[in-house]
Structures are given as structure tokens and as C-alpha cells.
Write an enzyme that holds these catalytic residues in place. Structure first.
Site, mmCIF file in Angstrom:
data_model
loop_
_atom_site.group_PDB
_atom_site.id
_atom_site.type_symbol
_atom_site.label_atom_id
_atom_site.label_comp_id
_atom_site.label_asym_id
_atom_site.label_seq_id
_atom_site.Cartn_x
_atom_site.Cartn_y
_atom_site.Cartn_z
ATOM 1 N N ASP A 26 0.816 -1.209 0.000
ATOM 2 C CA ASP A 26 0.000 0.000 0.000
ATOM 3 C C ASP A 26 0.850 1.259 0.000
ATOM 4 O O ASP A 26 2.022 1.257 0.400
ATOM 5 C CB ASP A 26 -0.962 0.017 1.194
ATOM 6 C CG ASP A 26 -0.232 -0.029 2.534
ATOM 7 O OD1 ASP A 26 0.701 -0.851 2.679
ATOM 8 O OD2 ASP A 26 -0.589 0.753 3.440
ATOM 9 N N GLU A 44 -0.018 -1.111 5.774
ATOM 10 C CA GLU A 44 1.033 -0.598 6.662
ATOM 11 C C GLU A 44 0.807 0.858 7.000
ATOM 12 O O GLU A 44 1.058 1.293 8.131
ATOM 13 C CB GLU A 44 2.406 -0.788 6.006
ATOM 14 C CG GLU A 44 3.592 -0.460 6.910
ATOM 15 C CD GLU A 44 4.023 0.999 6.857
ATOM 16 O OE1 GLU A 44 4.855 1.420 7.684
ATOM 17 O OE2 GLU A 44 3.528 1.735 5.967
#
Length: 447
Positions: A76, A141
């Protein structure tokens, strides 16, 4: 490099939970791209999707008595911000001026791809690991990893896996402008990381018409509290700086060499200078900065409530309770409420005297082609997915094999994020070297 360019075009953005989400197809399409791009990895090794979009790959070792190890990165990326200010579109993956541009070029999609490039190459070369290696690629994350890395770690714990070490993003090959007095690059490996705490401060008071204001308003109370906090920063501590500069001073000229190799003596004299340097200041104190400010909605209405959100990064040794107590004492206003929004405690104290750190150090030095490269431990002042792995490994390391100066480092979470194409090749080379060394486990004999 062309695969990196394509990989950066997938909009795998982590949005806050309350915000509108991208469709799952962004991550699904990216995963399909990975499967197509790295056929050996995804056909020869067992892998699974965890927490909807995170990926866990296992490369079984031949010696079950050896402790496993793990490499992780995250798929991400953060939102692009002011897209109009980007020199090249943030999801273009454009190769211009020798660099690949795009969100995730440094943080941290490039690591996902570089690890898979290296693993594909290791399989093609017939490498057989003595110990089992795991590869984990989280998908949230930037939101704390609760649905990705945390669930991968929970799965490993349920399987009874205790890892010798985990390697994630973090430190870089710091160019001379990143540390005071530095003359040559130095590899900074994060052996610990600061904690993460967000506090919401809310002031309330009577509102009303702006033509007849009271002497104290919600905004004025909040303003007073913010001024007090700005004037009362947390105390500086040099304990995590001494290990870094003890080695970095070898690449300094006098008098910096003398000063930074003897922080026990000169520390009090240079604290003011360190406080003016963003990176050094972040390594020497718990930091606190306002990031969100909310108050009125109309220019002639006095709001009844004003709110500010502070983000803090906590040195090891600090915790949520003593931080909140400090804030209460400083603002000295019982009318202002304090609420903890998000909290991750600081990491356990890291060590640089372990066999796994030596293996990582060797791999870094073997991969650097520009002379001798010092490798120094340091305190990571941003957060990583490793906060979710403390229960399955005693050794966590944070390092990205890419040389960066201050300007390049500043593109993370900012506009114009990019990576030099040759540096990306160097990153792949490092991961291949590290995987090859790590695969030997206790059979690894050093450089």
C-alpha cells in the site's frame, strides 16, 4: 525497471477507515500482476492471501532444526496529496532523467518488487535454502498494519513459528548531507523504532455572535495550550545517537570526528545544534507536532468547540500514560480534554551484536560497489510494519538498500517520490545477496 514502472501504476492506496475506499480490485489487480511477473515464485512456492490482500510466501528449508527468517514490505501507498504539484503524474511510473517516478517508488512498493525479483532469480539459479524463509507483503502498513502484517504475524504464531529475524524497510544509505559532519555515505540500519501516538485536544466554551465575543473562547483556549506545548518540547536524550555517531564519526573530519565520537562529553554542547536538524532532532527526543486543526464553520459565528490532533513519535522508555501526563501538566487547563486516538508503543531495544545483524551487515557491504561502506545501527523515527512482529521475533531490522540525500528522502509521503533506476537494480542485487546469505542459516560463514 519496466516491471517497477508498471507496478507503480496500480493505485493501492491506504485510505483512513472513515474515508472512501478504493475498490478491492486495485489490490487484486496488483496481485495478479505479481503472479504474472514472477512465475517461478508463485508456481514453485506455497503462498496464501491473508487479511484480504496481504500475501505470505514460504520457501521451505532443508534443515528443520534451523530457525526461520523473514523479509517483509508493504503493497500500500499513501494518497498522492497535491497531484498538480508533481513533476510527473504520481501513478505514471514514468522513467525520466534516469529515475522512476511514482507513489511507492521509495515507500515501499519498490521493496515488494525488488524482493520478488531477487527471489525469482534465486529460484532460477537453483538455490536451496537450509533454513526456511518467509516473505510477507502487507496491504495496510500506512494504517498500522492491523489487517495485514498483524494477521500474518498471528498466523505464524499459530503455526509455532519463531523467527530469528525480520527485515523490513527503514534505514537507508545516508548521503553526507543527512548527518552533521559526514564525508562519505553510511548505511543506517534501524535496530529499534519510536512509538506512535495521536492525541486529540478539545476545548469547549460558550459560542455566539462574533460581534460580542467573550474574553475566553474555545479557540483562544486551544491557542494558549498549543503555544505552551510548543514552548515545552520533550527532553533530548542522546543514548540512541551514540551508537550511530560512534561509527559515523569514522567518516568525519576534525573537529566533528572528535565531537561526535565523544558525545558523552560534548553532548550537552551540541544539543542545540541537533535540535535544529530534523533527522537528528527526531532521533534524540519524543516529538510532538499538530497535524489536524478544526474549529469554526462560519466567519461571524464563535464556535463552541475547537480541536487539534497531535501526532507524537515516542522514544523507547516513554509510554502513553507519561506522555499524556506531561501534556496535562504543560497546558494546565482542566477545560481541555485529552483523548488518545492511536497508540503503538516504542519497539523493544534493538541490538547490533547478534549473528543476524552481522549477516545483514555483510550483505550490505558485499552489495556496495563504491568502496568501503560503514554500517551503523540507528533509531528509526518513523513507524513500520515491524511493530506487528514483536511477538514472533526478537530481532527486527529496518533497512532499504538505496542511497538517498535529504531532498530525496523528503519525497516520501510528499510530492515527486522517485527512485534512480540504477539504485533500484542495486536494491535487487542486495536482496539477492541477502537472501542467498540468509538461506544458509547457521551454515553462513561470513564474508
Amino acid at each position: 525497471v519496466s516491471r517497477l514502472q508498471v507496478g507503480l501504476q496500480f493505485k493501492t492506496i491506504s485510505h483512513p477507515p472513515a474515508a472512501e475506499q478504493n475498490s478491492d480490485s486495485d489490490f487484486e489487480q496488483f496481485r495478479a500482476f505479481l503472479q504474472q511477473s514472477y512465475p517461478r515464485v508463485f508456481s514453485q512456492l506455497p503462498w496464501q492471501v491473508i487479511g484480504e490482500h496481504s500475501v505470505l510466501i514460504q520457501w521451505a528449508g532443508t534443515d528443520a532444526s534451523q530457525q526461520a527468517a523473514m523479509l517483509i514490505a508493504h503493497q500500500d501507498v499513501v494518497p498522492v496529496g497535491d497531484e498538480a504539484s508533481w513533476t510527473h503524474p504520481p501513478f505514471s511510473g514514468a522513467l525520466v532523467g534516469g529515475s522512476v517516478w511514482g507513489r511507492g517508488a521509495l515507500d515501499d512498493k519498490s521493496s515488494v518488487l525488488a524482493i520478488l525479483e531477487a527471489l525469482e532469480l534465486a529460484l532460477a539459479n537453483g538455490i536451496e535454502p537450509a533454513r526456511t524463509l518467509y516473505f510477507g507483503f502487507g496491504h495496510d502498513e500506512e494504517l498500522g498494519g492491523r489487517q495485514g502484517a498483524a494477521k500474518i504475524a498471528d498466523y505464524l504464531k499459530q503455526q509455532g513459528v519463531q523467527l530469528e529475524f525480520v527485515l523490513d524497510e527503514g534505514g537507508v544509505i545516508a548521503q553526507p548531507d543527512m548527518l552533521p559532519g559526514l564525508l562519505e555515505p553510511i548505511a543506517l540500519v534501524g535496530v529499534a523504532e519510536k512509538g506512535y501516538l495521536s492525541l486529540s485536544l478539545t476545548a469547549k466554551a460558550d459560542g455566539g455572535h462574533s460581534s460580542s465575543p467573550a474574553s475566553v473562547t474555545a479557540i483562544s483556549q486551544l491557542q494558549d495550550a498549543m503555544n505552551k506545548l510548543a514552548d515545552a518540547p520533550f527532553a533530548q536524550r542522546l543514548d540512541y545517537l551514540e551508537g550511530t555517531f560512534g561509527l559515523a564519526s569514522q567518516k568525519m573530519a576534525m573537529p566533528d570526528k572528535l565531537i561526535f565520537s565523544n558525545l558523552w562529553f560534548f553532548g550537552p554542547l551540541i544539543k542545540p545544534m541537533l535540535a535544529e536538524m530534523k533527522s537528528a532532532n527526531a532521533m534524540t527526543r519524543t516529538t510532538m507536532v499538530p497535524t489536524i486543526l478544526r474549529a469554526g464553520a462560519k466567519d461571524n459565528v464563535i464556535p463552541r468547540e475547537a480541536n487539534v490532533v497531535y501526532n507524537l513519535r515516542l522514544l523507547p522508555g516513554d509510554d502513553k500514560d507519561n506522555i499524556i501526563a506531561h501534556v496535562r501538566d504543560v497546558i494546565d487547563n482542566p477545560q481541555i480534554s485529552i483523548e488518545a486516538l492511536t497508540y503503538n508503543p516504542p519497539s523493544p531495544a534493538g541490538r547490533a551484536d547478534t549473528p543476524s545483524f552481522s549477516l545483514l551487515k555483510d550483505s550490505i557491504q558485499q552489495s556496495w560497489q563504491q568502496g568501503q561502506l560503514l554500517v551503523a545501527p540507528y533509531l528509526m523515527y518513523a513507524g513500520t510494519d515491524l511493530t506487528n512482529y514483536y511477538g514472533v521475533s526478537d530481532n527486527q531490522y529496518r533497512f532499504l538498500f538505496v542511497p538517498l540525500n535529504s531532498e530525496e528522502l523528503g519525497t516520501m509521503h510528499n510530492i515527486n517520490e522517485r527512485i534512480d533506476a540504477e539504485d533500484y537494480i542495486g536494491m535487487i542485487n542486495f536482496y539477492f545477496q541477502f537472501i542467498r546469505n540468509a538461506a544458509q542459516g547457521s551454515n553462513y560463514a561470513g564474508q
